[in-house]
Design an enzyme around this catalytic site. Sequence first.
Site, mmCIF file in Angstrom:
data_model
loop_
_atom_site.group_PDB
_atom_site.id
_atom_site.type_symbol
_atom_site.label_atom_id
_atom_site.label_comp_id
_atom_site.label_asym_id
_atom_site.label_seq_id
_atom_site.Cartn_x
_atom_site.Cartn_y
_atom_site.Cartn_z
ATOM 1 N N ASP A 153 0.831 -1.192 0.000
ATOM 2 C CA ASP A 153 0.000 0.000 0.000
ATOM 3 C C ASP A 153 0.872 1.252 0.000
ATOM 4 O O ASP A 153 2.078 1.179 -0.193
ATOM 5 C CB ASP A 153 -0.939 -0.011 1.218
ATOM 6 C CG ASP A 153 -0.162 -0.296 2.510
ATOM 7 O OD1 ASP A 153 1.039 0.047 2.568
ATOM 8 O OD2 ASP A 153 -0.747 -0.859 3.448
ATOM 9 N N HIS A 206 0.556 -8.212 -4.832
ATOM 10 C CA HIS A 206 -0.352 -7.151 -4.379
ATOM 11 C C HIS A 206 0.495 -5.953 -3.939
ATOM 12 O O HIS A 206 0.817 -5.783 -2.763
ATOM 13 C CB HIS A 206 -1.201 -7.677 -3.211
ATOM 14 C CG HIS A 206 -2.209 -6.701 -2.696
ATOM 15 N ND1 HIS A 206 -3.512 -6.675 -3.130
ATOM 16 C CD2 HIS A 206 -2.102 -5.724 -1.765
ATOM 17 C CE1 HIS A 206 -4.179 -5.728 -2.484
ATOM 18 N NE2 HIS A 206 -3.335 -5.130 -1.647
ATOM 19 N N ASP A 249 -1.388 -17.164 -7.311
ATOM 20 C CA ASP A 249 -0.682 -15.969 -7.761
ATOM 21 C C ASP A 249 -1.681 -14.971 -8.330
ATOM 22 O O ASP A 249 -1.867 -14.857 -9.540
ATOM 23 C CB ASP A 249 0.360 -16.370 -8.813
ATOM 24 C CG ASP A 249 1.314 -15.226 -9.148
ATOM 25 O OD1 ASP A 249 1.242 -14.174 -8.489
ATOM 26 O OD2 ASP A 249 2.134 -15.398 -10.071
ATOM 27 N N GLU A 281 0.787 -10.289 -0.986
ATOM 28 C CA GLU A 281 1.299 -8.963 -0.616
ATOM 29 C C GLU A 281 2.650 -9.067 0.093
ATOM 30 O O GLU A 281 2.794 -9.799 1.068
ATOM 31 C CB GLU A 281 0.318 -8.230 0.300
ATOM 32 C CG GLU A 281 0.756 -6.804 0.618
ATOM 33 C CD GLU A 281 -0.289 -6.020 1.394
ATOM 34 O OE1 GLU A 281 -0.192 -4.770 1.414
ATOM 35 O OE2 GLU A 281 -1.196 -6.634 1.978
#
Length: 423
Positions: A97, A340, A392, A401
């Site tokens: 993030d 991610h 995946d 992530e």
Amino acid sequence: MGRQHSLAYGWVRYLVVILSVVSSSSSTRREKDPDYKDALSKSIIFFEGQRSVKLPSNQTIRWRSHSGLSHGIMMGMMGWEWKNQVVLVGGYYDAGDNIKVLWSKEDDDDAIYIQVGDPVADHKCWVRPEDMEMEMEMEAATPSTVYKVTPWDPGSDRRNTAIPPFFTPDELQWAAAWLYRATKNSSYLQYAISTAVEDDCDTFSWDNKLPGTRILLSQYSFGADGGDKSTARFNEEAKRYICSVLPNLQSTTVQYTAGGLMFKMNATNLQYVTASTFLFTVYAKYLKTSKQTFSCGSKVITPSLLRRHAKRQINYILGDNPKGMSYMVGYGEKYPQRIHHRGSSLPSLEQKSEPFGCGDAFQSYYYTSEPNPNILIGAVVGGPNHEDEFYDDRDNYAQSEPATYINAPLVGSLASLASTSRS
């Protein structure tokens, strides 16, 4: 994705202790060890992809650009009620993030700022870190929340919004242990002893520092004269932790997959694996230096046994597993392609100079089955499930992530293995 990202910064501190560390079954067993030195190099390069700062000219991950250069400065310009404006440039994005964790920054009020970003708002956006900078300049940024602690509000205040306390007893004890190690000021050791928690624990993570504190302070109990008697309790607790994690013992409380991987939780399980292996390599060093062993029931625990366990777990991560794949991006021939991670999954500024809006990229890039356009070298993902299966898919954040708190302890373990490996 709902984790308390503000605590993640603690994992980066593991990089500081690398020098002190250096001085299972599988259906795809390897004939020789992985290249630990190559994996170590890549595991450090990963952090370059997480930087929030003006990037240096020798940046290895070239698809990243400068970001976060207005943090603190721009917020003051946008009408935030700061008694003293604080420049919050620098730090690392903690995972896939755009929540930023900081090296602690102080202002004139003795406030320490440790996080920039609002996880709830951030998770609604799929944009590059560089896009946040451009949008802030246009006063259209995702709201940035600044977390701070002060002597008057020790972990219970952030700019504009009240939050639960960050610093629970295990955090405070962990901090005291490190301060004692750094300064040898006995008051910190006494604080750690006075705040000690009696409960045993088999999980070391960003959310539970107890095993780490116990391993760290256990070193002072070793010595020809029995060491510091006041730290003996930490050594006994450290031993019980190890006995609870090692497989196939009556004292074992954690699970292992059929392929031999320690398994604690479905979400980001490899964080627990890398954290525990780091502690095992550290404690193995303490035992070896003091020429000691201990027992888990009838099982004699030696330094070499602890290192073999750590090695099996690391080897699994690097490809010695039922899937025959590496869970470190860029290491080996087969590794995750759709992690991610916002920056990795979106075209770089060189490829697309216009900023992405908050929700612009979900359909075109997030939900696509295409591999990520940018390789985040050294990133270790959340890893396989309890059946050694890995999907995946960047929407599968529990498995795909990467995070600073997965890689940071891994750096320590790899440094230890690389220093003795013949590969």
